[in-house]
Structure formats: C-alpha cells, structure tokens
Scaffold this motif. Structure first.
Motif, PDB file in Angstrom:
ATOM      1  N   VAL A 167       0.847  -1.191   0.000  1.00 38.45           N
ATOM      2  CA  VAL A 167       0.000   0.000   0.000  1.00 38.45           C
ATOM      3  C   VAL A 167       0.878   1.234   0.000  1.00 38.45           C
ATOM      4  CG1 VAL A 167      -1.961  -1.100   1.144  1.00 38.45           C
ATOM      5  CG2 VAL A 167      -0.158  -0.053   2.526  1.00 38.45           C
ATOM      6  N   GLU A 168       0.290   2.340  -0.426  1.00 37.36           N
ATOM      7  CA  GLU A 168       0.995   3.608  -0.490  1.00 37.36           C
ATOM      8  C   GLU A 168      -0.016   4.734  -0.296  1.00 37.36           C
ATOM      9  OE1 GLU A 168       2.675   3.862  -4.381  1.00 37.36           O
ATOM     10  OE2 GLU A 168       0.724   4.090  -5.376  1.00 37.36           O
ATOM     11  N   PRO A 169       0.439   5.939   0.070  1.00 37.04           N
ATOM     12  CA  PRO A 169      -0.496   7.059   0.173  1.00 37.04           C
ATOM     13  C   PRO A 169      -1.189   7.325  -1.155  1.00 37.04           C
ATOM     14  CG  PRO A 169       1.582   7.598   1.238  1.00 37.04           C
ATOM     15  CD  PRO A 169       1.800   6.306   0.513  1.00 37.04           C
ATOM     16  N   ASP A 170      -2.484   7.541  -1.100  1.00 37.82           N
ATOM     17  CA  ASP A 170      -3.254   7.855  -2.299  1.00 37.82           C
ATOM     18  C   ASP A 170      -3.027   9.313  -2.665  1.00 37.82           C
ATOM     19  OD1 ASP A 170      -5.143   8.367  -4.256  1.00 37.82           O
ATOM     20  OD2 ASP A 170      -6.724   7.196  -3.294  1.00 37.82           O
ATOM     21  N   PRO A 171      -2.461   9.605  -3.854  1.00 42.50           N
ATOM     22  CA  PRO A 171      -2.205  10.991  -4.245  1.00 42.50           C
ATOM     23  C   PRO A 171      -3.465  11.847  -4.237  1.00 42.50           C
ATOM     24  CG  PRO A 171      -1.087   9.474  -5.726  1.00 42.50           C
ATOM     25  CD  PRO A 171      -1.999   8.645  -4.877  1.00 42.50           C
ATOM     26  N   ASP A 172      -4.620  11.225  -4.440  1.00 45.27           N
ATOM     27  CA  ASP A 172      -5.883  11.962  -4.460  1.00 45.27           C
ATOM     28  C   ASP A 172      -6.417  12.236  -3.055  1.00 45.27           C
ATOM     29  OD1 ASP A 172      -5.906  11.969  -7.244  1.00 45.27           O
ATOM     30  OD2 ASP A 172      -6.957  10.035  -7.337  1.00 45.27           O
ATOM     31  N   ALA A 173      -5.726  11.743  -2.034  1.00 43.40           N
ATOM     32  CA  ALA A 173      -6.204  11.901  -0.655  1.00 43.40           C
ATOM     33  C   ALA A 173      -5.302  12.810   0.161  1.00 43.40           C
ATOM     34  CB  ALA A 173      -6.305  10.527   0.008  1.00 43.40           C
ATOM     35  N   GLU A 174      -4.579  13.689  -0.521  1.00 39.62           N
ATOM     36  CA  GLU A 174      -3.715  14.609   0.211  1.00 39.62           C
ATOM     37  C   GLU A 174      -4.553  15.633   0.970  1.00 39.62           C
ATOM     38  OE1 GLU A 174       0.182  17.510  -0.506  1.00 39.62           O
ATOM     39  OE2 GLU A 174      -0.714  16.376  -2.172  1.00 39.62           O
ATOM     40  N   LEU A 175      -4.197  15.876   2.221  1.00 41.47           N
ATOM     41  CA  LEU A 175      -4.938  16.822   3.054  1.00 41.47           C
ATOM     42  C   LEU A 175      -4.726  18.254   2.584  1.00 41.47           C
ATOM     43  CD1 LEU A 175      -4.084  15.352   6.585  1.00 41.47           C
ATOM     44  CD2 LEU A 175      -6.228  15.083   5.331  1.00 41.47           C
TER      45      LEU A 175
END
Length: 237
Positions: A113-121
């Motif tokens: 898994v990795e951070p979702d680029p579309d879920a940046e705060l």
C-alpha cells in the motif's frame, strides 16, 4: 541489580561495567517493556503499565485536589496552529511527525500500500508533540469574562517527538505524559498555581517514587520558549 556496581542477579551486566547495558537488561529482566517494530517506540508490558497506573493515580488525585479537571484534546493539530507559535515550538519542531494523506491505496500488483495521491490533506496535521496550541485555542472559546477564571485543565495522553536516540522510559519517540494548563486573572495567581504544582511534582517524586529532587528555576538559556520563567525539579541518577 547491584547498588554499588555489582550485578546481584545472575546474567545481568554489572552496573559499574556498563551502565547503559545494565539499564536495558534490568528492564528486560523485570518485563517492564519490550522493543517494538517501530523504531524509537516501545511496548509497555503489563508490569510496566502497572507502575505507570500507580504513578498516574497518585498524581491525578493531587491534580484534582488543586482544582483542575481532566479533559482530552485531539491527537492531530493543524500545522497552522504551530505556525502561529513558531518561536514557542522551535525547540521541538524538527521532532514533529506530520500526516499529509487521509487514505491509502494498493500499489500496482496489490502487494503493498501507499499514500493515495488523491487523498492529500488540504492542511497537514501534526501528531501532537504537546497539546498547548490546541488547548489554548479552546480556552479562547471557553473564557468569556473574568467570571470564567481561573480555568484549570489537565490532560493524560500520549505525545510524539521523533527522537533519533532513544532509551526506554527515559526518551522515546512516543511517550505517555500529562500536561496541565491554567488561565488566571492575574500574574500573581498564575505564579502561585505554578509553584503549587511544582510542590506537587516534587512530593510525588519523593513520596511515591522514592526519588528526592531539587526544586528551582531554569536559567534564561534553558527557559521554555516564550515563558517568563520555567520552574523545574532536578534529580541525579
């Protein structure tokens, strides 16, 4: 384990030979804590937690006797809150952990898994190194006039300060603590409360932990950023 430097328990390194190693071995032998898979963080085992519970109970009773009430504040603090207090947080700014995304996604192939680029705060969040900025933000809402004073709040929580060199119970990236914050109508009342709590901390160290301390005031170079004075208790190990 050896008051004069000798290791009284079989298998322990003599304290006089290697104090650091002796300290680590005592913690392991007493089953107080264990290493965790997260660098710099420890797992507090039941025996160690029982010690913390006893200390917390003794201190919490005294805190409530002083007129403070327990509350709880969020683990996450907007980075803008710390930016307002840039001078205040300078001492531990480099130790802060930052949350930038609110969701993960599977990598290509689905094996990680990795951070979702579309879920940046929209605004990064700091994992609290202290709740002072958050607590005083709430104090502004709660204090409408002098009739709301004094306001005394205490929090039992965990905080994160990303230490590179850690040692169980002395310094770890995440640790348990309490922090008390009070607001007063006069400086004299604020100083009186601070000195009252200094006595409480000293009494708990002496009477509960059997660890005598010296009470005093930090020098200007050691003073907490933004403070008029920093009261302290000091002990020699």
């Amino acid at each position: 384990g050896g008051g004069g430097g000798g290791g009284g328990r079989q298998g322990l390194t003599p304290r006089a030979a290697d104090y650091s190693l002796w300290y680590q071995e005592v913690i392991q032998a007493a089953e107080l804590a264990d290493q965790s898979p997260v660098k710099g963080c420890m797992v507090i085992r039941p025996t160690g937690m029982a010690l913390w519970d006893a200390l917390r109970s003794a201190l919490d009773e005294r805190i409530k006797e002083s007129g403070a009430q327990n509350a709880y504040f969020p683990l996450f603090i907007p980075v803008s809150f710390l930016s307002k207090e840039a001078e205040h947080v300078e001492g531990f700014a480099k130790e802060c952990a930052v949350v930038t995304h609110h969701r993960l996604r599977s990598t290509e192939g689905g094996k990680a898994v990795e951070p979702d680029p579309d879920a940046e705060l929209e605004e990064p969040l700091i994992v609290r190194p202290t709740s002072e900025t958050m607590i005083w933000h709430m104090f502004q809402k709660w204090i409408m006039s002098y009739r709301d004073l004094p306001l005394k709040v205490n929090q039992w929580a965990n905080v994160v300060r990303w230490e590179l060199r850690t040692r169980p119970f002395l310094r770890s990236a995440e640790f348990l603590w309490q922090e008390g914050h009070t607001a007063h109508a006069t400086r004299e009342e604020a100083v009186e409360t601070a000195r009252q709590m200094l006595d409480v901390y000293a009494d708990v160290c002496r009477d509960v932990l059997a660890m005598p301390v010296v009470k005093g005031v930090k020098s200007p170079t050691e003073r907490f950023a933004g403070a008029d004075d920093t009261f302290t208790i000091e002990a020699l190990m």
